[in-house]
Scaffold this active site. Structure first.
Site, PDB file in Angstrom:
ATOM      1  N   GLU A  92       3.134  70.874  -8.907  1.00 46.45           N
ATOM      2  CA  GLU A  92       3.060  70.811 -10.370  1.00 46.45           C
ATOM      3  C   GLU A  92       2.555  72.120 -10.946  1.00 46.45           C
ATOM      4  O   GLU A  92       1.912  72.915 -10.270  1.00 46.45           O
ATOM      5  CB  GLU A  92       2.146  69.672 -10.821  1.00 46.45           C
ATOM      6  CG  GLU A  92       0.833  69.531 -10.086  1.00 46.45           C
ATOM      7  CD  GLU A  92      -0.144  70.663 -10.284  1.00 46.45           C
ATOM      8  OE1 GLU A  92      -0.216  71.206 -11.406  1.00 46.45           O
ATOM      9  OE2 GLU A  92      -0.838  71.026  -9.314  1.00 46.45           O
ATOM     10  N   GLU A 127       0.127  73.509  -7.422  1.00 39.64           N
ATOM     11  CA  GLU A 127       1.480  74.015  -7.171  1.00 39.64           C
ATOM     12  C   GLU A 127       2.213  73.288  -6.045  1.00 39.64           C
ATOM     13  O   GLU A 127       3.402  73.490  -5.856  1.00 39.64           O
ATOM     14  CB  GLU A 127       1.476  75.524  -6.856  1.00 39.64           C
ATOM     15  CG  GLU A 127       0.864  76.402  -7.910  1.00 39.64           C
ATOM     16  CD  GLU A 127       0.799  77.866  -7.495  1.00 39.64           C
ATOM     17  OE1 GLU A 127       1.357  78.218  -6.423  1.00 39.64           O
ATOM     18  OE2 GLU A 127       0.187  78.655  -8.221  1.00 39.64           O
TER      19      GLU A 127
END
Length: 595
Positions: A174, A317
């Site tokens: 994300e 991430e």
């Protein structure tokens, strides 16, 4: 909504046959029995997910959802919102941590714009934008419910596309400045936890900024009143578009029997959202790591998952998934490539790993010499004792109206002692009992319960919306005693016999204690009412319960005028008891239903 419902209908449990085959195979390998620990558990789980006793998780893909959050204007992040766009460019050009780590672990990275606050035209970026970032949730819902559903369905479609292209494991990533704020709000609601327990430093804010962040979350929850029982409502009111999309990834992967590797706090909250929509999703989840964000600890516990590593990561991430992927791959390679005792010409161990036919024959010679009939009746209660047990079970009722008459101390002690004799995983006895007699404290409990009862009533429709206001749902003020049953997950240390695989068994043990007390109280002529309308943080505050202790249930106890023949909810037409024959299967789910 149609795609979401169709996907949910396809999600089922693990394939137990494939799991058994994998377990038998692992036990035949040239190693001491169970000596590879969690690697073996992981291999068995993946076999159950895929339905294949020789599974393959390659190719693996990290799906990174990116979106912006309107709440960043409140100063909850160390970085401005434009960093989301800048980092997405970095992902596309291959210069971010997730790119480097994915190359090291041989995984591809797919980046999806589901709600970035700006137009990005980049090669390889998948544009599935629902809207240009969420609203500021301090001023109202982060998004409309329809937008939350659309974002979930985008995630489902992205998962389906990746799987159609050959992906056999999906890892969650994300990007979204402000998304630890949204995630903290969501887990506080879904887990009924205090905001102060779950909020962390995010991307690097200081202590004062953390206090400000917590206050922003508290105001957002107070203003929007998200319903803990409705995960989509929570998502829409205090969540984020990337969180919704990642929840859709989990649902889409679970429907296709593909394992999902979770990253840190934000992706874990997305997974929890999917599990709250469809509990069977949890079987398809693997927790890659434990981040330093405090809310992540609670989410992993709510999911019942044990992280593979703890490296104090907080970059997000999807970085943790890339680091953990070789561990997952190792579990599969052990199962697929390691030699068995027979293949290697190595003698089997004596602990049960390998047994010859003579040993198996010996194990069957265990029956006592007494006749079968004697065995069947040897430990049986006499007729009156048995009848007493069954009478307590079948005449137990959820009592809401009590007589204001004190309970004899010795009788109260007896039923609490019965609770203490409940079964518990690993004999950890995780319970404590808080007997509330104070009128002042009972009034406080009554007030918070009444508030939640009113909130819950808004979500019933049709006949139940008319019936709900007429129901009496608690009797705290009338009952002479209300007992709070708590669970201490730290009792007996980090490793409790039988609890490592399913951490929630500590809470299950407490529920067994509650049932013991309920049946003992019925035998003593006492009524019991289970009160379940409350937020855990409210109960902790009122009863001064430490943060790590879980309040599992409130049970009001006292004398009553009547034990009704049928449960009250059945009497008033709320529902009927399901015929037992509709609930019994043989050997497999749905098979050979009894008549």
């Amino acid at each position: 909504m149609k795609k979401l419902k169709e996907t949910i209908s396809l999600i089922d449990g693990l394939n137990t046959k494939a799991q058994e085959q994998m377990e038998q195979h692992l036990n035949s390998l040239t190693k001491p029995f169970g000596s590879l620990g969690l690697l073996e558990s992981l291999a068995i789980k993946i076999a159950g997910i895929t339905g294949n006793a020789q599974p393959n998780i390659d190719p693996a893909m990290v799906v990174l959802m990116a979106s912006d959050h309107g709440v960043t204007v409140e100063g909850v992040s160390a970085y401005p919102s434009e960093v989301t766009q800048q980092m997405v460019r970095n992902f596309i050009t291959g210069g971010a941590a997730i790119n480097v780590l994915s190359r090291a672990s041989n995984a591809s990275v797919q980046v999806v714009d589901i709600g970035i606050n700006g137009e990005l035209q980049l090669p390889g970026l998948i544009n599935r934008k629902i809207r240009f970032g969420t609203n500021n949730m301090v001023q109202g819902p982060a998004m409309e419910r329809t937008e939350a559903v659309s974002a979930i369905e985008v995630g489902i479609e992205v998962a389906q596309s990746a799987i159609q292209k050959g992906a056999r494991l999906l890892a969650l990533g994300e990007m979204g400045i402000g998304n630890t704020t949204a995630s903290s709000a969501m887990v506080a609601v879904l887990g009924q936890l205090s905001v102060d327990q779950v909020v962390g430093f995010g991307t690097g804010i200081n202590t004062d900024e953390k206090v400000k962040k917590a206050n922003v979350i508290k105001r957002s929850i107070e203003i929007n009143q998200p319903n803990p029982a409705d995960p989509i409502d929570v998502l829409a009111k205090v969540g984020g578009l990337e969180i919704a999309g990642l929840a859709g990834i989990v649902l889409g992967a679970a429907a296709a029997r593909v394992p999902v590797l979770i990253d840190g706090f934000i992706t874990a909250v997305a997974a929890l959202t999917a599990v709250r929509m469809t509990p069977a999703c949890v079987h398809y989840l693997i927790a890659s790591h434990q981040s330093v964000e405090p809310g992540h600890i609670f989410v992993n516990k709510l999911l019942g998952l044990q992280p593979l590593v703890n490296l104090n990561l907080r970059v997000g991430e999807g970085s943790g998934t890339a680091i953990a992927l070789p561990i997952v791959r190792s579990a599969i390679k052990i199962a697929n490539e390691m030699s068995t005792f027979e293949q290697a010409g190595v003698s089997g161990s004596t602990d049960g790993s390998v047994k010859g036919t003579a040993e198996v024959a010996k194990t069957s010679e265990i029956l006592p010499t007494e006749p079968t009939l004697q065995i069947a009746t040897l430990h049986e209660f006499d007729v009156q004792q048995k009848q007493g047990v069954y009478n307590a079970i079948y005449s137990r009722r959820d009592i809401r109206s009590f007589i204001k008459q004190p309970i004899e101390e010795e009788k109260l002690y007896r039923i609490l002692k019965a609770a203490h004799h409940a079964p518990s995983v690993g004999f950890m006895q995780p319970w404590n009992f808080i007997a509330v007699r104070s009128d002042e404290i009972k009034q406080q409990l009554h007030d918070v319960v009444s508030k939640e009862i009113q909130v819950a009533g808004k979500y019933f429709e049709d006949d139940r919306s008319l019936l709900y206001p007429k129901l009496k749902l608690e009797g705290i003020l009338e009952a002479p005693v209300t007992i709070c049953f708590t669970c201490d997950p730290t009792r007996n240390g980090d490793h409790v016999l039988g609890r490592n695989t399913i951490p929630e068994t500590d809470a299950y043990s407490v529920v067994c204690a509650m049932q013991n007390l309920w049946l003992a109280a019925r035998a003593e002529g006492l009524g019991v009412g289970w009160v379940s309308f409350y937020k855990k943080q409210d109960i902790r505050k009122i009863l001064n319960i430490p943060p790590h202790i879980e309040p599992i249930g409130l049970m009001s106890v006292g004398y009553t005028h009547q034990f009704q023949e049928q449960p009250v909810l059945e009497t008033v037409g709320w529902g009927k008891r399901i015929p037992i024959d509709n609930l019994i299967y043989t050997d497999n789910w749905g098979s050979n239903k009894t008549k």
